[in-house]
Design an enzyme around this catalytic site. Sequence first.
Site, PDB file in Angstrom:
ATOM      1  N   LYS A 111       0.823  -1.213   0.000  1.00  0.00           N
ATOM      2  CA  LYS A 111       0.000   0.000   0.000  1.00  0.00           C
ATOM      3  C   LYS A 111       0.854   1.258   0.000  1.00  0.00           C
ATOM      4  O   LYS A 111       0.516   2.231  -0.649  1.00  0.00           O
ATOM      5  CB  LYS A 111      -0.949   0.004   1.206  1.00  0.00           C
ATOM      6  CG  LYS A 111      -2.109  -0.963   1.040  1.00  0.00           C
ATOM      7  CD  LYS A 111      -3.191  -0.686   2.056  1.00  0.00           C
ATOM      8  CE  LYS A 111      -4.321  -1.693   1.948  1.00  0.00           C
ATOM      9  NZ  LYS A 111      -5.267  -1.613   3.054  1.00  0.00           N
ATOM     10  N   LYS A 197      -5.216 -10.321  -6.360  1.00  0.00           N
ATOM     11  CA  LYS A 197      -6.315 -10.619  -5.420  1.00  0.00           C
ATOM     12  C   LYS A 197      -7.539  -9.749  -5.708  1.00  0.00           C
ATOM     13  O   LYS A 197      -7.387  -8.580  -6.053  1.00  0.00           O
ATOM     14  CB  LYS A 197      -5.803 -10.325  -3.997  1.00  0.00           C
ATOM     15  CG  LYS A 197      -6.676 -10.810  -2.881  1.00  0.00           C
ATOM     16  CD  LYS A 197      -6.162 -10.305  -1.541  1.00  0.00           C
ATOM     17  CE  LYS A 197      -6.359  -8.828  -1.388  1.00  0.00           C
ATOM     18  NZ  LYS A 197      -6.136  -8.266  -0.069  1.00  0.00           N
ATOM     19  N   LYS A 200     -11.986  -4.899  -2.735  1.00  0.00           N
ATOM     20  CA  LYS A 200     -13.082  -3.936  -2.816  1.00  0.00           C
ATOM     21  C   LYS A 200     -12.603  -2.530  -3.163  1.00  0.00           C
ATOM     22  O   LYS A 200     -13.406  -1.682  -3.532  1.00  0.00           O
ATOM     23  CB  LYS A 200     -13.935  -3.935  -1.531  1.00  0.00           C
ATOM     24  CG  LYS A 200     -13.215  -3.732  -0.205  1.00  0.00           C
ATOM     25  CD  LYS A 200     -14.229  -3.745   0.939  1.00  0.00           C
ATOM     26  CE  LYS A 200     -13.824  -4.023   2.331  1.00  0.00           C
ATOM     27  NZ  LYS A 200     -12.817  -4.782   2.860  1.00  0.00           N
TER      28      LYS A 200
END
Length: 333
Positions: A111, A197, A200
């Site tokens: 991230k 992966k 959302k």
Amino acid sequence: MKTIFSGIQPSGTPTIGNYIGAMKQFIDLQESYTSYFCIVDEHAITVQQEPLKLRQQTKSLAALYLAIGLNPKKATIFIQSEVSAHAEAAWIVQCNTSLGELERMTQFKDKSAKDNRVRVSAGLLTYPPLMVADIILYQSDLVPVGDDQKQHLELTRDFVSRFNNKYGNGNQLLTTPEVNIPESGGRIMSLQDPLKKMSKSDENKKSFISMLDEPTVIRKKIKSALTDSSGVIEYDPENKPGISNLLTIYASFTDFSIPELVDRYQNSGYGQFKEDLGEAVVSVLEPIQIRHNELIDSEELDSILDEGAIKARMVADKTLLKMRNAIGLGRKR
Ligand code: TYM
């Protein structure tokens, strides 16, 4: 009875990845464990959130917990920020965790690599200790999660062993949790890039199916899922990741096993397979969506969350006091 704890971030509507990897397990586990299912809104603010949207998503996730079949008579369902012990315990965990351990977390590396250091919040680095706090406060024996949380569970186990050794005087102050990852479906992949992966927060909305996507959207997204040109339905994640991912989703949404599905579709092409898969997913999600919509603005939902927070506080405060006493914070109580 043993205890389970798990949480989901209200950082968007859960995807079928969250459902298969985590939520679906909760339904069976609530029958045989003292269960805590949390909406981890404090985790969600490690990246920027719009206040009104965050609140809406928090309630929507609570409604989804109930709509999939979690029973508030059996399980405690609550919002993390309504139980202040989580943030307090997280501070104690942070002070007993090294910077090196946190910098090694792959989720932080992924991230923070996407952004620059000025825009990455310190909370993104100290997020795993908050997750450790969530788990230890309920003396959890088992944590049902998807594959991507494995490293955070290892950190939790390391922390518990360090804390017990340092402050326990021979007593197990905190319980060491086991991770519970489903054998199949622990890592559902993106529909557009099956090497990535399903997430959302993916910018490409076609890459995931949200649990609240309309049936027509669900069918369309499955139809446009990336597969390969062979047209042969077989389970081979390495060489045929797209169709293998769809097989995993299909098996998770029905009573068929993957070998049974392979057998059933040996003479059909991807078109028929995808059409049937679309129907299978819609037939599970549609009733969940109807129940979600009934619950979202109901008083019933509010009172379940109020009760959940009261029950959770009682347990969490007890463990927090134990931790405070062990490390010498404040006066002995
Ligand atoms: P979150 O909100 O990213 O995801 C919620 C759960 O869904 C699982 N999951 C998946 N499983 C299969 N395939 C996928 N593509 C997929 N994507 C997500 C996750 O593994 C997770 O189980 N840090 C956690 C939330 C958390 C938590 C906790 C979990 C906070 N405190 C304590 C357990 C115990 C997270 O970000 O999950």
